[in-house]
Design an enzyme around this catalytic site. Structure first.
Site, PDB file in Angstrom:
ATOM      1  N   LYS A   1      -7.502  -5.840  12.504  1.00  0.00           N
ATOM      2  CA  LYS A   1      -6.304  -5.217  13.102  1.00  0.00           C
ATOM      3  C   LYS A   1      -5.922  -5.929  14.402  1.00  0.00           C
TER       4      LYS A   1
ATOM      5  N   GLY B   1       0.827  -1.216   0.000  1.00  0.00           N
ATOM      6  CA  GLY B   1       0.000   0.000   0.000  1.00  0.00           C
ATOM      7  C   GLY B   1       0.857   1.259   0.000  1.00  0.00           C
TER       8      GLY B   1
ATOM      9  N   SER C   1     -22.565  -7.280   4.835  1.00  0.00           N
ATOM     10  CA  SER C   1     -22.720  -8.573   4.168  1.00  0.00           C
ATOM     11  C   SER C   1     -21.483  -9.419   4.487  1.00  0.00           C
TER      12      SER C   1
ATOM     13  N   ASP D   1      -2.325  -7.667  -5.544  1.00  0.00           N
ATOM     14  CA  ASP D   1      -3.391  -7.654  -4.541  1.00  0.00           C
ATOM     15  C   ASP D   1      -2.950  -8.579  -3.399  1.00  0.00           C
TER      16      ASP D   1
ATOM     17  N   PRO E   1      -5.318   9.644  14.261  1.00  0.00           N
ATOM     18  CA  PRO E   1      -5.762  10.203  12.973  1.00  0.00           C
ATOM     19  C   PRO E   1      -4.682  10.996  12.232  1.00  0.00           C
TER      20      PRO E   1
ATOM     21  N   TYR F   1      -7.558   1.514  17.860  1.00  0.00           N
ATOM     22  CA  TYR F   1      -8.666   0.687  18.366  1.00  0.00           C
ATOM     23  C   TYR F   1      -8.366  -0.806  18.276  1.00  0.00           C
TER      24      TYR F   1
ATOM     25  N   GLY G   1       1.610   3.140  -2.413  1.00  0.00           N
ATOM     26  CA  GLY G   1       1.292   4.087  -3.491  1.00  0.00           C
ATOM     27  C   GLY G   1       0.533   5.309  -3.025  1.00  0.00           C
TER      28      GLY G   1
ATOM     29  N   LEU H   1      -0.130   7.066   4.074  1.00  0.00           N
ATOM     30  CA  LEU H   1       0.946   6.845   5.035  1.00  0.00           C
ATOM     31  C   LEU H   1       2.012   5.892   4.482  1.00  0.00           C
TER      32      LEU H   1
HETATM   33  C1  HXC Z   1     -20.800  -1.323   3.545  1.00  0.00           C
HETATM   34  C2  HXC Z   1     -19.418  -1.902   1.795  1.00  0.00           C
HETATM   35  C3  HXC Z   1     -18.904  -0.579   1.720  1.00  0.00           C
HETATM   36  C4  HXC Z   1     -19.432   0.377   2.645  1.00  0.00           C
HETATM   37  C5  HXC Z   1     -17.951  -1.763   0.180  1.00  0.00           C
HETATM   38  N1  HXC Z   1     -18.795  -2.578   0.820  1.00  0.00           N
HETATM   39  N2  HXC Z   1     -17.983  -0.534   0.718  1.00  0.00           N
HETATM   40  N3  HXC Z   1     -20.347  -2.269   2.695  1.00  0.00           N
HETATM   41  N4  HXC Z   1     -20.366  -0.047   3.534  1.00  0.00           N
HETATM   42  N5  HXC Z   1     -19.008   1.639   2.654  1.00  0.00           N
HETATM   43  C6  HXC Z   1     -19.055  -3.983   0.522  1.00  0.00           C
HETATM   44  C7  HXC Z   1     -19.545  -4.179  -0.899  1.00  0.00           C
HETATM   45  O1  HXC Z   1     -20.944  -3.945  -1.007  1.00  0.00           O
HETATM   46  C8  HXC Z   1     -19.168  -5.646  -1.146  1.00  0.00           C
HETATM   47  O2  HXC Z   1     -20.079  -6.517  -0.519  1.00  0.00           O
HETATM   48  C9  HXC Z   1     -17.863  -5.799  -0.383  1.00  0.00           C
HETATM   49  O3  HXC Z   1     -17.844  -4.739   0.586  1.00  0.00           O
HETATM   50  C10 HXC Z   1     -16.647  -5.654  -1.287  1.00  0.00           C
HETATM   51  O4  HXC Z   1     -16.759  -4.415  -1.978  1.00  0.00           O
HETATM   52  P1  HXC Z   1     -15.912  -4.086  -3.287  1.00  0.00           P
HETATM   53  O5  HXC Z   1     -16.164  -2.676  -3.638  1.00  0.00           O
HETATM   54  O6  HXC Z   1     -16.147  -5.145  -4.315  1.00  0.00           O
HETATM   55  O7  HXC Z   1     -14.466  -4.328  -2.703  1.00  0.00           O
HETATM   56  P2  HXC Z   1     -13.043  -3.948  -3.252  1.00  0.00           P
HETATM   57  O8  HXC Z   1     -13.100  -3.413  -4.648  1.00  0.00           O
HETATM   58  O9  HXC Z   1     -12.226  -5.116  -2.988  1.00  0.00           O
HETATM   59  O10 HXC Z   1     -12.626  -2.686  -2.312  1.00  0.00           O
HETATM   60  C11 HXC Z   1     -12.234  -2.854  -1.001  1.00  0.00           C
HETATM   61  C12 HXC Z   1     -12.780  -1.765  -0.106  1.00  0.00           C
HETATM   62  C13 HXC Z   1     -12.482  -0.336  -0.660  1.00  0.00           C
HETATM   63  C14 HXC Z   1     -12.141  -1.959   1.257  1.00  0.00           C
HETATM   64  C15 HXC Z   1     -14.284  -1.908   0.016  1.00  0.00           C
HETATM   65  O11 HXC Z   1     -13.019   0.648   0.223  1.00  0.00           O
HETATM   66  C16 HXC Z   1     -11.000  -0.098  -0.833  1.00  0.00           C
HETATM   67  O12 HXC Z   1     -10.443  -0.422  -1.876  1.00  0.00           O
HETATM   68  N6  HXC Z   1     -10.321   0.480   0.197  1.00  0.00           N
HETATM   69  C17 HXC Z   1      -8.842   0.664   0.179  1.00  0.00           C
HETATM   70  C18 HXC Z   1      -8.404   1.944   0.830  1.00  0.00           C
HETATM   71  C19 HXC Z   1      -8.931   2.212   2.235  1.00  0.00           C
HETATM   72  O13 HXC Z   1     -10.004   1.699   2.611  1.00  0.00           O
HETATM   73  N7  HXC Z   1      -8.228   3.043   2.974  1.00  0.00           N
HETATM   74  C20 HXC Z   1      -8.617   3.453   4.326  1.00  0.00           C
HETATM   75  C21 HXC Z   1      -7.696   2.876   5.327  1.00  0.00           C
HETATM   76  S1  HXC Z   1      -7.919   3.741   6.829  1.00  0.00           S
HETATM   77  P3  HXC Z   1     -21.273  -7.258  -1.370  1.00  0.00           P
HETATM   78  O14 HXC Z   1     -21.933  -8.158  -0.374  1.00  0.00           O
HETATM   79  O15 HXC Z   1     -22.170  -6.145  -1.857  1.00  0.00           O
HETATM   80  O16 HXC Z   1     -20.601  -7.994  -2.482  1.00  0.00           O
HETATM   81  C22 HXC Z   1      -7.850   2.653   8.140  1.00  0.00           C
HETATM   82  C23 HXC Z   1      -7.861   3.163   9.570  1.00  0.00           C
HETATM   83  C24 HXC Z   1      -8.237   4.597   9.708  1.00  0.00           C
HETATM   84  O17 HXC Z   1      -7.786   1.511   7.946  1.00  0.00           O
HETATM   85  C25 HXC Z   1      -8.449   5.073  11.119  1.00  0.00           C
HETATM   86  C26 HXC Z   1      -8.693   6.601  11.047  1.00  0.00           C
HETATM   87  C27 HXC Z   1      -8.650   7.275  12.349  1.00  0.00           C
HETATM   88  P1  NAP Z   2      -4.750   4.665   2.066  1.00  0.00           P
HETATM   89  O1  NAP Z   2      -4.017   5.798   1.431  1.00  0.00           O
HETATM   90  O2  NAP Z   2      -6.098   4.329   1.558  1.00  0.00           O
HETATM   91  O3  NAP Z   2      -3.795   3.411   2.031  1.00  0.00           O
HETATM   92  C1  NAP Z   2      -4.203   2.101   1.841  1.00  0.00           C
HETATM   93  C2  NAP Z   2      -3.313   1.487   0.790  1.00  0.00           C
HETATM   94  O4  NAP Z   2      -3.541   0.089   0.740  1.00  0.00           O
HETATM   95  C3  NAP Z   2      -3.544   2.048  -0.603  1.00  0.00           C
HETATM   96  O5  NAP Z   2      -2.322   2.451  -1.180  1.00  0.00           O
HETATM   97  C4  NAP Z   2      -4.144   0.880  -1.382  1.00  0.00           C
HETATM   98  O6  NAP Z   2      -3.683   0.891  -2.731  1.00  0.00           O
HETATM   99  C5  NAP Z   2      -3.573  -0.305  -0.613  1.00  0.00           C
HETATM  100  N1  NAP Z   2      -4.423  -1.488  -0.720  1.00  0.00           N
HETATM  101  C6  NAP Z   2      -5.740  -1.598  -0.397  1.00  0.00           C
HETATM  102  N2  NAP Z   2      -6.172  -2.825  -0.663  1.00  0.00           N
HETATM  103  C7  NAP Z   2      -5.121  -3.515  -1.175  1.00  0.00           C
HETATM  104  C8  NAP Z   2      -4.949  -4.849  -1.631  1.00  0.00           C
HETATM  105  N3  NAP Z   2      -5.950  -5.705  -1.625  1.00  0.00           N
HETATM  106  N4  NAP Z   2      -3.717  -5.214  -2.074  1.00  0.00           N
HETATM  107  C9  NAP Z   2      -2.694  -4.327  -2.087  1.00  0.00           C
HETATM  108  N5  NAP Z   2      -2.797  -3.063  -1.657  1.00  0.00           N
HETATM  109  C10 NAP Z   2      -3.996  -2.665  -1.209  1.00  0.00           C
HETATM  110  O7  NAP Z   2      -4.946   4.926   3.644  1.00  0.00           O
HETATM  111  P2  NAP Z   2      -3.931   5.365   4.785  1.00  0.00           P
HETATM  112  O8  NAP Z   2      -4.685   6.262   5.673  1.00  0.00           O
HETATM  113  O9  NAP Z   2      -2.628   5.797   4.229  1.00  0.00           O
HETATM  114  O10 NAP Z   2      -3.728   3.994   5.569  1.00  0.00           O
HETATM  115  C11 NAP Z   2      -2.471   3.351   5.634  1.00  0.00           C
HETATM  116  C12 NAP Z   2      -2.412   2.450   6.855  1.00  0.00           C
HETATM  117  O11 NAP Z   2      -2.527   3.220   8.042  1.00  0.00           O
HETATM  118  C13 NAP Z   2      -3.514   1.415   6.922  1.00  0.00           C
HETATM  119  O12 NAP Z   2      -3.015   0.222   7.458  1.00  0.00           O
HETATM  120  C14 NAP Z   2      -4.510   2.026   7.869  1.00  0.00           C
HETATM  121  O13 NAP Z   2      -5.320   1.058   8.511  1.00  0.00           O
HETATM  122  C15 NAP Z   2      -3.548   2.671   8.843  1.00  0.00           C
HETATM  123  N6  NAP Z   2      -4.137   3.743   9.642  1.00  0.00           N
HETATM  124  C16 NAP Z   2      -4.398   4.954   9.082  1.00  0.00           C
HETATM  125  C17 NAP Z   2      -4.890   5.956   9.887  1.00  0.00           C
HETATM  126  C18 NAP Z   2      -5.159   7.339   9.338  1.00  0.00           C
HETATM  127  O14 NAP Z   2      -5.608   8.193  10.095  1.00  0.00           O
HETATM  128  N7  NAP Z   2      -4.872   7.610   8.082  1.00  0.00           N
HETATM  129  C19 NAP Z   2      -5.151   5.715  11.225  1.00  0.00           C
HETATM  130  C20 NAP Z   2      -4.898   4.467  11.761  1.00  0.00           C
HETATM  131  C21 NAP Z   2      -4.370   3.481  10.958  1.00  0.00           C
HETATM  132  P3  NAP Z   2      -4.583   0.353  -3.960  1.00  0.00           P
HETATM  133  O15 NAP Z   2      -5.940   0.935  -3.778  1.00  0.00           O
HETATM  134  O16 NAP Z   2      -3.844   0.811  -5.177  1.00  0.00           O
HETATM  135  O17 NAP Z   2      -4.571  -1.118  -3.835  1.00  0.00           O
END
Ligand code: HXC
Ligand code: NAP
Length: 283
Positions: A161, A16, A103, A63, A189, A146, A18, A21
């Site tokens: 986590k 991740g 789901s 992936d 955050p 958390y 790209g 963080l």
């Molecule tokens: C409920 C959801 C949803 C949502 C997707 N789904 N988004 N359900 N609420 N907001 C469901 C879909 O309906 C589907 O279920 C299943 O999840 C898979 O969805 P896809 O879109 O096909 O998944 P995919 O393309 O693999 O994408 C994965 C993803 C997406 C996690 C859903 O958000 C993603 O690519 N995220 C990567 C980046 C990211 O999330 N970064 C944040 C990290 S921050 P069904 O049943 O309909 O098939 C972090 C901590 C932060 O981790 C703490 C901050 C303080």
């Molecule tokens: P982000 O920019 O969305 O980073 C998530 C990265 O994971 C993206 O680069 C995404 O790239 C990659 N990723 C997602 N699904 C993947 C898969 N299946 N295979 C390979 N790569 C995948 O979010 P971020 O805030 O920087 O988060 C980074 C880390 O910090 C995470 O572990 C998150 O839980 C943790 N964290 C963040 C915060 C915050 O406040 N930002 C707080 C607590 C913890 P692609 O979409 O190109 O795959």
């Protein structure tokens, strides 16, 4: 504290890397001497990020949910980089949802990225170290504050986590015999597009959220990256199986009267406490 030699001779893969963080950590690893590789699903994003990180940065579209793809990538990078020495499990997915609306596929999609993805990368990285007999290598897992408490409305992430945290502590002991260290960072955050767009998409919610943080501000990416450099370097060679929280004190807000901290200006608070005192203290 760091020089261009701090991570000299280190070859580090950031999953991740790209965006957000992961990108910040990869940039700092490169700046302090490491050869860096990043992976993620979106090749365009990785290409741009690799250019930003610096000369020699490798990227792979992979992936982390796909074990065979991870395995092939690890072997390829290990060969191309002349031996991987570090892995940062940073790739993650998250979203807000009521638990009763999740789901099975939604739950799996997060657990598969965060927990199983971390296992896939860690397992393959570990085997490479064990087979090669390399010493002093290191794995850093990015969890959350958390991890230990759980959190409402992000159930899949909280479960995944917590699993990563258990993996960190378990392997810190099991793989110490191979001189592989495992540590974790629990960030509070830190604004990133990925997290903010999914978890704090509304300005007024964001303002409420900020009030929870004793430091009165969000974290800066460099602050987290500096901690990661330290934990990946030999400066921390005896730190193993530790999770470092970096959150401006946010996790301590569970303390019952901490709510006063950011409720009103200090002078007003003093006035309020004096008023309570005058009505309750002995005359
Ligand atoms: C409920 C959801 C949803 C949502 C997707 N789904 N988004 N359900 N609420 N907001 C469901 C879909 O309906 C589907 O279920 C299943 O999840 C898979 O969805 P896809 O879109 O096909 O998944 P995919 O393309 O693999 O994408 C994965 C993803 C997406 C996690 C859903 O958000 C993603 O690519 N995220 C990567 C980046 C990211 O999330 N970064 C944040 C990290 S921050 P069904 O049943 O309909 O098939 C972090 C901590 C932060 O981790 C703490 C901050 C303080
Ligand atoms: P982000 O920019 O969305 O980073 C998530 C990265 O994971 C993206 O680069 C995404 O790239 C990659 N990723 C997602 N699904 C993947 C898969 N299946 N295979 C390979 N790569 C995948 O979010 P971020 O805030 O920087 O988060 C980074 C880390 O910090 C995470 O572990 C998150 O839980 C943790 N964290 C963040 C915060 C915050 O406040 N930002 C707080 C607590 C913890 P692609 O979409 O190109 O795959």
């Amino acid at each position: 504290m760091f020089t261009q030699n701090t991570l000299k001779n280190q070859c580090i893969l950031v999953t991740g890397g790209g965006s957000g963080l992961g990108l910040a950590m990869a940039r700092s690893f490169h700046a302090f001497g490491a050869h860096v590789a990043i992976c993620g699903r979106k090749e365009d994003r990785l290409r741009t990020a690799a250019e930003q990180i610096g000369v020699g940065t490798l990227y792979r579209a992979c992936d982390v949910r796909d074990f065979d793809a991870v395995s092939a990538m690890m072997k390829e990078l290990d060969e191309e980089m002349g031996g991987l020495t570090g892995l940062v499990n940073n790739a993650a997915g998250n979203f807000l949802s009521l638990a009763e609306d999740l789901s099975p596929n939604a739950f799996s999609s997060i657990v598969d990225i965060v927990l199983k993805g971390t296992f896939h990368c860690t397992r393959e990285f570990g085997r490479l170290q064990i087979e090669s007999g390399r010493k002093g290598t290191s794995i850093l897992n990015i969890v959350t504050t958390y991890t230990e408490t759980g959190s409402a409305f992000v159930l899949p992430s909280a479960c995944a986590k917590a699993g990563v945290y258990a993996l960190t502590n378990s392997l810190a002991v099991e793989w110490a015999a191979y001189s592989i260290r495992l540590n974790a960072i629990a960030p509070g955050p830190f604004p990133t597009e990925g997290a903010w767009s999914r978890l704090l998409p509304d300005k007024s919610i964001e303002e409420q959220y900020l009030k929870r943080i004793p430091a009165g501000r969000y974290g800066q990416h460099d602050e987290l990256a500096n901690l990661a450099v330290f934990l990946m370097s030999d400066l921390s060679a005896y730190i193993n199986g530790h999770c470092v929280t970096i959150d401006g004190g946010e996790r301590l807000m569970a303390g019952q009267f901490n709510l006063f901290a950011n409720m009103m200006p200090r002078e007003q608070l003093k006035f309020f406490f004096d008023m309570v005192k005058s009505s309750t203290a002995k005359k």
